[in-house]
Write a protein that holds these residues in place. Structure first.
Motif, PDB file in Angstrom:
ATOM      1  N   GLU A 130      34.778  82.008 115.336  1.00  0.00           N
ATOM      2  CA  GLU A 130      34.552  82.575 116.667  1.00  0.00           C
ATOM      3  C   GLU A 130      33.231  83.336 116.663  1.00  0.00           C
ATOM      4  O   GLU A 130      33.052  84.297 115.925  1.00  0.00           O
ATOM      5  N   GLY A 131      32.294  82.858 117.474  1.00  0.00           N
ATOM      6  CA  GLY A 131      30.998  83.496 117.534  1.00  0.00           C
ATOM      7  C   GLY A 131      31.085  84.917 118.055  1.00  0.00           C
ATOM      8  O   GLY A 131      31.968  85.256 118.847  1.00  0.00           O
ATOM      9  N   GLU A 132      30.158  85.750 117.620  1.00  0.00           N
ATOM     10  CA  GLU A 132      30.207  87.166 118.015  1.00  0.00           C
ATOM     11  C   GLU A 132      29.955  87.367 119.496  1.00  0.00           C
ATOM     12  O   GLU A 132      30.263  88.431 120.043  1.00  0.00           O
ATOM     13  N   ARG A 133      29.414  86.349 120.193  1.00  0.00           N
ATOM     14  CA  ARG A 133      29.191  86.463 121.630  1.00  0.00           C
ATOM     15  C   ARG A 133      30.249  85.731 122.455  1.00  0.00           C
ATOM     16  O   ARG A 133      30.107  85.584 123.662  1.00  0.00           O
ATOM     17  N   PHE A 134      31.327  85.270 121.811  1.00  0.00           N
ATOM     18  CA  PHE A 134      32.390  84.579 122.545  1.00  0.00           C
ATOM     19  C   PHE A 134      33.039  85.500 123.568  1.00  0.00           C
ATOM     20  O   PHE A 134      33.393  85.076 124.666  1.00  0.00           O
ATOM     21  N   GLY A 135      33.231  86.755 123.197  1.00  0.00           N
ATOM     22  CA  GLY A 135      33.788  87.719 124.138  1.00  0.00           C
ATOM     23  C   GLY A 135      35.221  88.110 123.865  1.00  0.00           C
ATOM     24  O   GLY A 135      35.768  88.994 124.528  1.00  0.00           O
ATOM     25  N   GLY A 136      35.878  87.447 122.892  1.00  0.00           N
ATOM     26  CA  GLY A 136      37.244  87.808 122.543  1.00  0.00           C
ATOM     27  C   GLY A 136      38.252  87.340 123.577  1.00  0.00           C
ATOM     28  O   GLY A 136      37.908  86.827 124.649  1.00  0.00           O
ATOM     29  N   GLY A 137      39.527  87.523 123.269  1.00  0.00           N
ATOM     30  CA  GLY A 137      40.587  87.164 124.191  1.00  0.00           C
ATOM     31  C   GLY A 137      40.546  85.694 124.555  1.00  0.00           C
ATOM     32  O   GLY A 137      40.356  84.819 123.708  1.00  0.00           O
ATOM     33  N   ARG A 138      40.686  85.414 125.854  1.00  0.00           N
ATOM     34  CA  ARG A 138      40.683  84.033 126.342  1.00  0.00           C
ATOM     35  C   ARG A 138      39.270  83.526 126.602  1.00  0.00           C
ATOM     36  O   ARG A 138      39.091  82.372 126.970  1.00  0.00           O
ATOM     37  N   PRO A 155      43.757  77.875 133.713  1.00  0.00           N
ATOM     38  CA  PRO A 155      42.452  77.428 133.207  1.00  0.00           C
ATOM     39  C   PRO A 155      42.160  77.975 131.819  1.00  0.00           C
ATOM     40  O   PRO A 155      42.690  79.006 131.405  1.00  0.00           O
ATOM     41  N   TYR A 156      41.283  77.253 131.118  1.00  0.00           N
ATOM     42  CA  TYR A 156      40.781  77.668 129.818  1.00  0.00           C
ATOM     43  C   TYR A 156      39.273  77.847 129.906  1.00  0.00           C
ATOM     44  O   TYR A 156      38.602  77.158 130.677  1.00  0.00           O
ATOM     45  N   SER A 157      38.748  78.753 129.119  1.00  0.00           N
ATOM     46  CA  SER A 157      37.310  78.973 129.097  1.00  0.00           C
ATOM     47  C   SER A 157      36.596  77.749 128.522  1.00  0.00           C
ATOM     48  O   SER A 157      37.033  77.180 127.521  1.00  0.00           O
ATOM     49  N   ASN A 158      35.479  77.373 129.135  1.00  0.00           N
ATOM     50  CA  ASN A 158      34.680  76.274 128.602  1.00  0.00           C
ATOM     51  C   ASN A 158      33.977  76.640 127.298  1.00  0.00           C
ATOM     52  O   ASN A 158      33.414  75.759 126.639  1.00  0.00           O
ATOM     53  N   PHE A 159      34.002  77.915 126.922  1.00  0.00           N
ATOM     54  CA  PHE A 159      33.460  78.331 125.626  1.00  0.00           C
ATOM     55  C   PHE A 159      34.496  78.216 124.508  1.00  0.00           C
ATOM     56  O   PHE A 159      34.176  78.435 123.345  1.00  0.00           O
ATOM     57  N   ASN A 160      35.737  77.891 124.868  1.00  0.00           N
ATOM     58  CA  ASN A 160      36.794  77.722 123.876  1.00  0.00           C
ATOM     59  C   ASN A 160      36.925  76.246 123.522  1.00  0.00           C
ATOM     60  O   ASN A 160      37.168  75.410 124.388  1.00  0.00           O
ATOM     61  N   LEU A 161      36.753  75.907 122.263  1.00  0.00           N
ATOM     62  CA  LEU A 161      36.818  74.523 121.804  1.00  0.00           C
ATOM     63  C   LEU A 161      38.028  74.271 120.919  1.00  0.00           C
ATOM     64  O   LEU A 161      38.089  73.248 120.225  1.00  0.00           O
ATOM     65  N   VAL A 162      39.021  75.154 120.975  1.00  0.00           N
ATOM     66  CA  VAL A 162      40.174  75.102 120.079  1.00  0.00           C
ATOM     67  C   VAL A 162      41.449  74.962 120.899  1.00  0.00           C
ATOM     68  O   VAL A 162      41.615  75.628 121.923  1.00  0.00           O
ATOM     69  N   GLY A 163      42.357  74.101 120.433  1.00  0.00           N
ATOM     70  CA  GLY A 163      43.660  73.972 121.072  1.00  0.00           C
ATOM     71  C   GLY A 163      43.786  72.701 121.886  1.00  0.00           C
ATOM     72  O   GLY A 163      42.805  72.143 122.382  1.00  0.00           O
TER      73      GLY A 163
END
Length: 289
Positions: A130-138, A155-163
């Motif tokens: 998880e990159g330090e600029r992802f923002g945490g959480g969802r 919805p899921y964040s477009n910055f999340n590539l897992v799951g």
């Protein structure tokens, strides 16, 4: 009153690796009625085939729905990649950046983009990275995604590539296609709705399922019987048949029928939260009002 269309195409997209994808499904519905119809490829679609249809082989005046995020979050921090001086200013520039960085990735994959030494800081990737600029959480969300949740979606964040439910990979691969469509097919609302001709919009297939009377938790349809019940609820003729159907095909079929049923609703083309700046940077999901 919004302009008429002659055909309605829904494409269930995939961000998976490889040349051909059974998870990509395309369905078309005619404005004059009848059941929606699957447009099939024996061994699954490859992304180049979809691009060729969108560029050169659409029926006149077609409304195309593509199931992915057409941009990344911008409004929350005033940038796609806050703190990076090369962060692009709008969605078309974002598409070009992704396509350029991923030029060596086959089949419109986007691996080089998420592994980029600067950009990887903004994504949540496999292996606990998880990159330090992802923002945490969802993660970060676009304005339209926040409103999707208010309408009952998940919805899921477009910055999340897992799951299994993540949409980041499909969105990034799709943005490469959108870059190749510049000058060939307008993308609403980044481009204005043309008075004639075809146009592409972002769709979220759960919105179609909810409009057919299903909940977000029951949005996936895996039998012909459930599919026909949903189509009838949308005012469409049933496709018929019995037994199992894969949810990619049912998503495309239901959403093509829903586009036909809902495209004339003026409020869907003029959401109150859609400002010109959001239109240019984040885009919008058709059906979110």
């Amino acid at each position: 009153m919004p302009r008429p269309f002659s055909h309605f195409i829904a494409i269930d997209w995939s961000g998976a690796q490889g040349e051909r994808h059974k998870a990509i499904a395309m369905a078309i519905a005619h404005a004059d009625g009848g059941p929606p119809v699957l447009v099939e490829r024996r061994n699954g679609w490859n992304r180049s085939e979809v691009l060729e249809i969108l560029r050169n082989d659409l029926p006149p005046d077609t409304l195309v729905g593509l199931d992915l995020g057409i941009a990344l979050p911008f409004a929350d921090h005033g940038a796609y990649f806050p703190g990076w001086d090369a962060s692009p200013p709008d969605a078309p520039a974002l598409w070009a950046l992704i396509d350029n960085i991923c030029e060596g990735d086959d089949h419109y994959a986007a691996s080089a983009f998420v592994d980029h030494h600067q950009l990887s800081r903004y994504f949540r990737r496999h292996g606990g990275r998880e990159g330090e600029r992802f923002g945490g959480g969802r993660g970060r969300f676009r304005v339209t995604e926040t409103l999707q949740a208010a309408q009952g979606c998940k919805p899921y964040s477009n910055f999340n590539l897992v799951g299994a439910a993540q949409v980041g990979k499909s969105s990034l691969t799709g943005m490469r296609l959108l870059n190749r469509l510049r000058g060939h097919l307008p993308v609403w609302p980044i481009d204005p709705l043309p008075q004639t001709g075809s146009v592409l919009v972002e769709i979220y297939t759960s919105l179609a399922a909810i409009a057919a009377g299903r909940s977000a938790s029951r949005s996936k349809i895996r039998s012909h019987e459930e599919l026909d019940a949903a189509l009838i609820a949308l005012g469409s003729e049933a496709v018929g048949g019995s037994g199992a159907i894969d949810d990619h095909s049912s998503d495309a079929l239901i959403t093509a029928a829903w586009l036909r049923a809902s495209h004339s609703r003026s409020n869907l083309w003029a959401p109150s939260a859609l400002t010109p700046h959001i239109a240019q940077t984040e885009g919008w999901t058709f059906g979110v009002s």
